[in-house]
Motif scaffolding. Sequence first.
Motif, short mmCIF file in Angstrom:
data_model
loop_
_atom_site.label_atom_id
_atom_site.label_comp_id
_atom_site.label_asym_id
_atom_site.label_seq_id
_atom_site.Cartn_x
_atom_site.Cartn_y
_atom_site.Cartn_z
N GLU A 57 0.85 -1.19 0.00
CA GLU A 57 0.00 0.00 0.00
C GLU A 57 0.89 1.24 0.00
OE1 GLU A 57 -3.34 0.32 -0.14
OE2 GLU A 57 -3.53 -1.85 -0.40
N VAL A 58 0.73 2.06 -1.01
CA VAL A 58 1.64 3.19 -1.15
C VAL A 58 0.86 4.45 -1.50
CG1 VAL A 58 2.09 2.66 -3.58
CG2 VAL A 58 3.77 3.97 -2.29
N ALA A 59 1.24 5.57 -0.92
CA ALA A 59 0.61 6.85 -1.26
C ALA A 59 0.89 7.16 -2.71
CB ALA A 59 1.16 7.96 -0.36
N HIS A 60 -0.14 7.65 -3.40
CA HIS A 60 0.10 7.93 -4.81
C HIS A 60 -0.90 8.95 -5.35
CE1 HIS A 60 -3.09 4.84 -5.04
NE2 HIS A 60 -3.39 5.37 -6.23
N PHE A 61 -0.51 9.58 -6.45
CA PHE A 61 -1.38 10.41 -7.26
C PHE A 61 -1.51 9.70 -8.59
CE2 PHE A 61 -1.90 13.69 -10.55
CZ PHE A 61 -3.05 14.33 -10.07
N GLY A 62 -2.72 9.29 -8.93
CA GLY A 62 -2.93 8.46 -10.11
C GLY A 62 -3.72 9.11 -11.21
N ASP A 63 -3.72 10.43 -11.25
CA ASP A 63 -4.55 11.15 -12.22
C ASP A 63 -3.74 12.03 -13.18
OD1 ASP A 63 -7.02 10.17 -11.24
OD2 ASP A 63 -6.90 11.56 -9.56
N VAL A 64 -2.52 11.63 -13.48
CA VAL A 64 -1.73 12.38 -14.47
C VAL A 64 -2.44 12.30 -15.82
CG1 VAL A 64 0.45 12.52 -15.71
CG2 VAL A 64 0.44 11.94 -13.28
N VAL A 65 -2.61 13.44 -16.47
CA VAL A 65 -3.28 13.49 -17.77
C VAL A 65 -2.25 13.67 -18.87
CG1 VAL A 65 -5.37 14.46 -16.75
CG2 VAL A 65 -3.62 16.00 -17.67
N PRO A 66 -2.59 13.29 -20.11
CA PRO A 66 -1.68 13.59 -21.23
C PRO A 66 -1.52 15.10 -21.36
CG PRO A 66 -3.38 12.01 -21.88
CD PRO A 66 -3.78 12.53 -20.54
N GLU A 67 -0.36 15.55 -21.75
CA GLU A 67 -0.08 16.98 -21.84
C GLU A 67 -0.50 17.67 -20.53
OE1 GLU A 67 1.53 18.17 -24.47
OE2 GLU A 67 1.42 16.27 -25.53
N PRO A 68 0.08 17.28 -19.39
CA PRO A 68 -0.37 17.79 -18.09
C PRO A 68 -0.29 19.31 -17.99
CG PRO A 68 1.76 16.71 -17.89
CD PRO A 68 1.25 16.40 -19.25
N HIS A 69 -1.28 19.88 -17.30
CA HIS A 69 -1.37 21.32 -17.14
C HIS A 69 -1.04 21.70 -15.70
CE1 HIS A 69 -5.20 20.06 -15.43
NE2 HIS A 69 -5.49 19.50 -16.59
#
Length: 372
Positions: A57-69
């Motif tokens: 179980e690891v803290a994460h951000f899983g919402d990276v979008v293509p061409e991130p803003h």
Amino acid sequence: MSSLTAPIDLRRPAIVRYGTGTLRTLAEGIAAEGYSRPYVVADPVNAARIDLLGLGEVAHFGDVVPEPHVANLEAAVSGASDADVVIGFGGGSAMDLAKLVAVMAGRDTPLSEISGPNRAPAREVGLVQVPTTAGTGSEAGSRALVTDPDTNSKIATESPHMLADIAIIDPDLTMSVPAHVTAATGVDAMAHCVEALTSRRAHPIIDMYALEGVRLVGRFLKRAVEDGTDAEARAGLSLAAFYGGICLGPVNTTAGHALSYPLGTRYKLPHGIANALIFPHTLAANAPSCPEKTAAVAEALGFAPGSPEDIRAGARAFCEALGLDMRLGAHGVERSALPDMAAEAHGIRRLLDWNPVDLSEDDIRSLYEAAY
């Protein structure tokens, strides 16, 4: 173009682990460096298989979008305040955000205060990069790009503090990449190498990586597109992408990427596809200024060098053989937008100033027309 006596500053991650199965070393590797609170930055596809990292179980951000803003970056930074190591897990977008998160974590510092060259502060956390595509080579570099939604332009940030401590390049992670994405990301890796090879600030120490990267793409890309389980082809492309990433540091890209950026910011085309659509046209436009290097690229990709039109046709045929539709119009680009795109691309001086040919705004529009 630089001679052998020209100085150059070449930086790479302190530890590079390359080859099948190297992902299994991640948990042990970060523990050996004294890290115990990892934070993973990933796109949704890779967030769904985060268990492959072997971290539990690891803290994460899983919402990276293509061409991130910028907003996407800020959301990623907001969850990293307790981390002691940031792990980029995905393609170039995830790894670029991971670099920025690593220098911004725990600080109340906006991107505007660190963007540009050598303004990012020293990291207080570790940085590990785990690429899952063979394209951007972002695992090897110290540069990150984020889109400014107000201007629709790329914000470039570059700093030695954004260079990974550890890069783990396991080609097995690329096995599940679909054929059309494999094709586009492979051409992106090749474009990094070609643009560095022909740049006004090309250097012999980088030429070696660049030309070998093009040769690897020429040898393995079609094989990987036709059979995604071809382990040798996947490994060859992962190495090509890494070599392209090395090229980006001290030399970087030129017109090909400058012309591709409006396709990403305006039409949200994936970066690899955008570069593929532009590649034959900038290669041909630059050919008269660097004929020997262009001939070497043609040979590596399997077509005969010749006139600029021969070069354009050969490069386009190479891409089309990968299953890519090479018409801008087939990807939702409107012909009426080409003048504005040309003006936008012409303004990206950090890249165009190093192109071997001085391209005017009208020249760029003509290249878009040829690609349309």
